[in-house]
Design an enzyme around this catalytic site. Sequence first.
Site, PDB file in Angstrom:
ATOM      1  N   LEU A  33      -0.211  -9.610  45.003  1.00 38.88           N
ATOM      2  CA  LEU A  33      -0.615 -10.964  44.614  1.00 38.88           C
ATOM      3  C   LEU A  33      -2.083 -11.247  44.921  1.00 38.88           C
ATOM      4  CD1 LEU A  33       2.505 -13.028  45.772  1.00 38.88           C
ATOM      5  CD2 LEU A  33       2.086 -11.928  43.560  1.00 38.88           C
ATOM      6  N   HIS A  37      -2.216 -15.349  40.821  1.00 38.20           N
ATOM      7  CA  HIS A  37      -0.782 -15.610  40.997  1.00 38.20           C
ATOM      8  C   HIS A  37      -0.564 -16.922  41.759  1.00 38.20           C
ATOM      9  CE1 HIS A  37      -0.670 -11.019  40.830  1.00 38.20           C
ATOM     10  NE2 HIS A  37       0.154 -11.349  39.858  1.00 38.20           N
TER      11      HIS A  37
HETATM   12  P1  AMP Z   1       1.664  -9.726  36.972  1.00 38.99           P
HETATM   13  O1  AMP Z   1       2.015  -9.683  38.428  1.00 38.99           O
HETATM   14  O2  AMP Z   1       0.405  -9.019  36.616  1.00 38.99           O
HETATM   15  O3  AMP Z   1       2.836  -9.368  36.085  1.00 38.99           O
HETATM   16  O4  AMP Z   1       1.357 -11.253  36.666  1.00 38.99           O
HETATM   17  C1  AMP Z   1       2.301 -12.261  36.957  1.00 38.99           C
HETATM   18  C2  AMP Z   1       1.831 -13.537  36.324  1.00 38.99           C
HETATM   19  O5  AMP Z   1       0.545 -13.884  36.863  1.00 38.99           O
HETATM   20  C3  AMP Z   1       1.657 -13.431  34.804  1.00 38.99           C
HETATM   21  O6  AMP Z   1       2.111 -14.636  34.210  1.00 38.99           O
HETATM   22  C4  AMP Z   1       0.173 -13.260  34.663  1.00 38.99           C
HETATM   23  O7  AMP Z   1      -0.327 -13.711  33.414  1.00 38.99           O
HETATM   24  C5  AMP Z   1      -0.347 -14.124  35.804  1.00 38.99           C
HETATM   25  N1  AMP Z   1      -1.703 -13.732  36.158  1.00 38.99           N
HETATM   26  C6  AMP Z   1      -2.155 -12.470  36.410  1.00 38.99           C
HETATM   27  N2  AMP Z   1      -3.487 -12.492  36.652  1.00 38.99           N
HETATM   28  C7  AMP Z   1      -3.881 -13.786  36.549  1.00 38.99           C
HETATM   29  C8  AMP Z   1      -5.138 -14.456  36.672  1.00 38.99           C
HETATM   30  N3  AMP Z   1      -6.251 -13.802  36.952  1.00 38.99           N
HETATM   31  N4  AMP Z   1      -5.174 -15.800  36.501  1.00 38.99           N
HETATM   32  C9  AMP Z   1      -4.035 -16.483  36.200  1.00 38.99           C
HETATM   33  N5  AMP Z   1      -2.822 -15.913  36.062  1.00 38.99           N
HETATM   34  C10 AMP Z   1      -2.736 -14.584  36.227  1.00 38.99           C
END
Ligand code: AMP
Length: 284
Positions: A33, A37
């Site tokens: 995270l 996140h």
């Molecule tokens: P992940 O752990 O990469 O599957 O991401 C989980 C959630 O966090 C997904 O909805 C992503 O789009 C969101 N997320 C990942 N990176 C970012 C970021 N830099 N800014 C905002 N949301 C993010």
Amino acid sequence: MYLFKRKDELERHLTTARNEGKHIGFVPTMGALHRGHISLINAAKENSDLVVCSIFVNPTQFNDPKDFEKYPVTIDQDVQMLTEAGCDVLFLPSVQEMYPDGLTAKMHYDFGTLETILEGAARPGHFQGVGQVVHQLLNLVQPDKLFMGQKDLQQCLVINRLLKIIHSQVELVICPTIRENDGLAMSSRNLRLNPAERVNALHLYQGLSYIKHHFKKDSLKDLKEKAVKDLKDSGFEVDYVELISILEDGSVIFPENAGTTPLYAVVAAREISSGVRLIDNMQL
Ligand code: AMP
């Protein structure tokens, strides 16, 4: 914060909360995270009575086994960050818990052309895996609202479509991309970059920013070509740089000129020295 590793424990806890009239906000993640996140957790806290986060590195959405093996895991730090952010429940299942009958998909989702363009074309089967795990998580958590990041724009469109396919009433809330101070979009995969590669990764943001500042003057074709060339010259293998419009029905088109619908520049490229594939996008 409650931590559940089993589906039945999670369901029991959430049934009680729902019976108390609590509105549930859900943030699915793959862990490692970062502040991106946590911005989703904060949005969920503001808009719900109880916030559930899941951490599950979902094998069925990785088309590249090496990417799956190397996906960063920082669970102790994740638990600390979620606790500090005031998350109420963390669901941390094993692969066996999520897929007791094996990884073969039981269902095929019709995501239309979303599955054959951009991320869909570059990562065959990826969105079926995303659909499979998010569908299951939604059935378990039964949230009122689902919080996802614009960083994964096409994933948001796929999930929007999934909600329609499964006739779900869940509201999808899309939250803005959180960036490092220099503009690099926060991503768990950034942890795999050494300091020089981390500096190099900034070329994605710089390419998108250049397009944003020039798209009213230059042709879209020239802008794309320039961005691709700059990335290749900086040590990237480019999957795509595209300018897209999103229509009201959630479908994507590739306009030849700036037009009136909201335009996004989207990019996916592999930083060759690290092998890390990065994606980013920007509304123009
Ligand atoms: P992940 O752990 O990469 O599957 O991401 C989980 C959630 O966090 C997904 O909805 C992503 O789009 C969101 N997320 C990942 N990176 C970012 C970021 N830099 N800014 C905002 N949301 C993010």
